[in-house]
Motif scaffolding. Structure first.
Motif, PDB file in Angstrom:
ATOM      1  N   SER A  29       0.815  -1.213   0.000  1.00 45.07           N
ATOM      2  CA  SER A  29       0.000   0.000   0.000  1.00 45.07           C
ATOM      3  C   SER A  29       0.852   1.267   0.000  1.00 45.07           C
ATOM      4  N   ALA A  58       1.719   2.068  -3.446  1.00 46.15           N
ATOM      5  CA  ALA A  58       0.529   2.625  -4.111  1.00 46.15           C
ATOM      6  C   ALA A  58       0.348   4.087  -3.746  1.00 46.15           C
ATOM      7  N   SER A  59       0.697   4.436  -2.501  1.00 49.75           N
ATOM      8  CA  SER A  59       0.591   5.825  -2.054  1.00 49.75           C
ATOM      9  C   SER A  59       1.530   6.721  -2.858  1.00 49.75           C
ATOM     10  N   ARG A 105       2.684   6.081  -5.891  1.00 49.38           N
ATOM     11  CA  ARG A 105       2.180   6.167  -7.264  1.00 49.38           C
ATOM     12  C   ARG A 105       1.014   7.141  -7.360  1.00 49.38           C
ATOM     13  N   ARG A 106       0.168   7.157  -6.346  1.00 54.27           N
ATOM     14  CA  ARG A 106      -1.017   8.002  -6.384  1.00 54.27           C
ATOM     15  C   ARG A 106      -0.689   9.466  -6.138  1.00 54.27           C
ATOM     16  N   PHE A 107       0.127   9.727  -5.129  1.00 56.73           N
ATOM     17  CA  PHE A 107       0.372  11.115  -4.733  1.00 56.73           C
ATOM     18  C   PHE A 107       1.680  11.690  -5.289  1.00 56.73           C
ATOM     19  N   GLY A 108       2.672  10.840  -5.508  1.00 57.11           N
ATOM     20  CA  GLY A 108       3.954  11.336  -5.975  1.00 57.11           C
ATOM     21  C   GLY A 108       4.796  11.846  -4.811  1.00 57.11           C
ATOM     22  N   ARG A 157       4.216  15.529  -3.646  1.00 57.63           N
ATOM     23  CA  ARG A 157       3.045  15.773  -2.796  1.00 57.63           C
ATOM     24  C   ARG A 157       3.277  15.228  -1.389  1.00 57.63           C
ATOM     25  N   SER A 189       4.005   6.933   4.283  1.00 56.89           N
ATOM     26  CA  SER A 189       2.999   7.041   3.229  1.00 56.89           C
ATOM     27  C   SER A 189       2.248   8.339   3.475  1.00 56.89           C
ATOM     28  N   TYR A 190       1.237   8.601   2.649  1.00 54.29           N
ATOM     29  CA  TYR A 190       0.480   9.835   2.821  1.00 54.29           C
ATOM     30  C   TYR A 190      -0.212   9.880   4.182  1.00 54.29           C
ATOM     31  N   SER A 199      -1.836  11.492   8.706  1.00 52.00           N
ATOM     32  CA  SER A 199      -1.831  12.355   7.511  1.00 52.00           C
ATOM     33  C   SER A 199      -1.685  13.814   7.931  1.00 52.00           C
TER      34      SER A 199
END
Length: 264
Positions: free
Chosen positions: A170, A173-174, A176-179, A182, A209-210, A227
């Motif tokens: 995961s 994936a974080s 990949r999603r946010f970069g 970010r 992660s985010y 977060s």
């Protein structure tokens, strides 16, 4: 005969009692216009000569203000102000662009004409809120998440940002999603919301992660922040938790309505 004479006089009186005749308005003579026009042309020519041709209104001084880490000499060199050129012809927008391009530490720059001989440079430097270790040095990151300068020593009191994002599961994936950019901005937002007493003790901000951002304090205590969202509520919860559990070593405010602590 006498009657005729009287009637003639009466006719002349009636004619004279009517509205006065309007005088015919003739256009002004050419000489009357030529004089003022020639004067205006002469004034314009003198003004142009003063602005562009004379030595009276040329760039001689470049005062600099607003520097902290940078020096005025560095700012002048990066600005490339054309000393000796007519003041009116200096492209102030081009100078601003050069300053930001040549000195990324500059956040804003204002270039003004300081008549009769100066071009003023007023700059605002970026302030680091985090630093990132890279090749034995430190990259400074400002409140916008901009990496703007590399220094050999971390500025005093500025936490180090550690990207501990896993490349699988995961966490990957974080990314990949946010970069990463970010995620860096999220870490900056957390550092900005940490209460001042805690911020002074924060030495490390770790991003897993985010939704997994944590702090490490100088004395080894840790804070799970989660977060960057609900930053103010988390700051209030952390202060209350630290007061209620002064001997605790680990604090979790990822859910500010249900903060937790452990260790002693």
């Amino acid at each position: 005969m006498a009657g005729t004479t009287t009637a003639g006089r009466g006719d002349r009186q009636r004619e004279s009692s009517g509205p006065p005749r309007k005088r015919r308005l003739w256009p002004p003579r050419p000489r009357a216009v030529a004089g003022p026009a020639a004067g205006l042309v002469l004034l314009a020519a003198v003004a142009l000569w003063l602005l562009y041709g004379s030595d009276w209104l040329r760039v001689e001084q470049v005062p600099v203000s607003g520097t902290s880490v940078l020096t005025p000499a560095q700012v002048r060199e990066a600005a490339g102000v054309p000393v000796g050129e007519p003041l009116v012809s200096v492209d102030t927008e081009a100078i601003e662009a050069r300053l930001k391009r040549n000195l990324p530490r500059i956040d804003t720059a204002e270039v003004t004409r300081d008549w009769p001989h100066g071009i003023g440079l007023e700059v605002t430097e970026r302030t680091p809120v985090l630093v990132v270790r890279k090749d034995g040095k430190y990259v400074e990151v400002d409140k916008k998440g901009v990496r703007f300068a590399t220094v050999s020593r971390a500025p005093k009191g500025i936490p180090v940002l550690k990207m501990a994002v896993s490349r699988s599961g995961s966490a990957a994936a974080s990314v990949r999603r946010f970069g990463e950019a970010r995620l860096t901005r999220a870490a900056v937002a957390v550092a900005d919301r940490v209460p001042a007493p805690v911020a002074r003790e924060t030495r490390l901000v770790t991003v897993g992660s985010y939704d997994d951002i944590a702090l490490e304090l100088a004395d080894g205590r840790t804070v799970v922040w989660g977060s960057a969202e609900q930053g103010r509520a988390k700051a209030r919860a952390l202060i209350a938790l630290m007061k209620a559990e002064p001997d605790a070593r680990h604090f979790d405010v990822s859910v500010p309505t249900a903060p937790a602590s452990s260790g002693s």
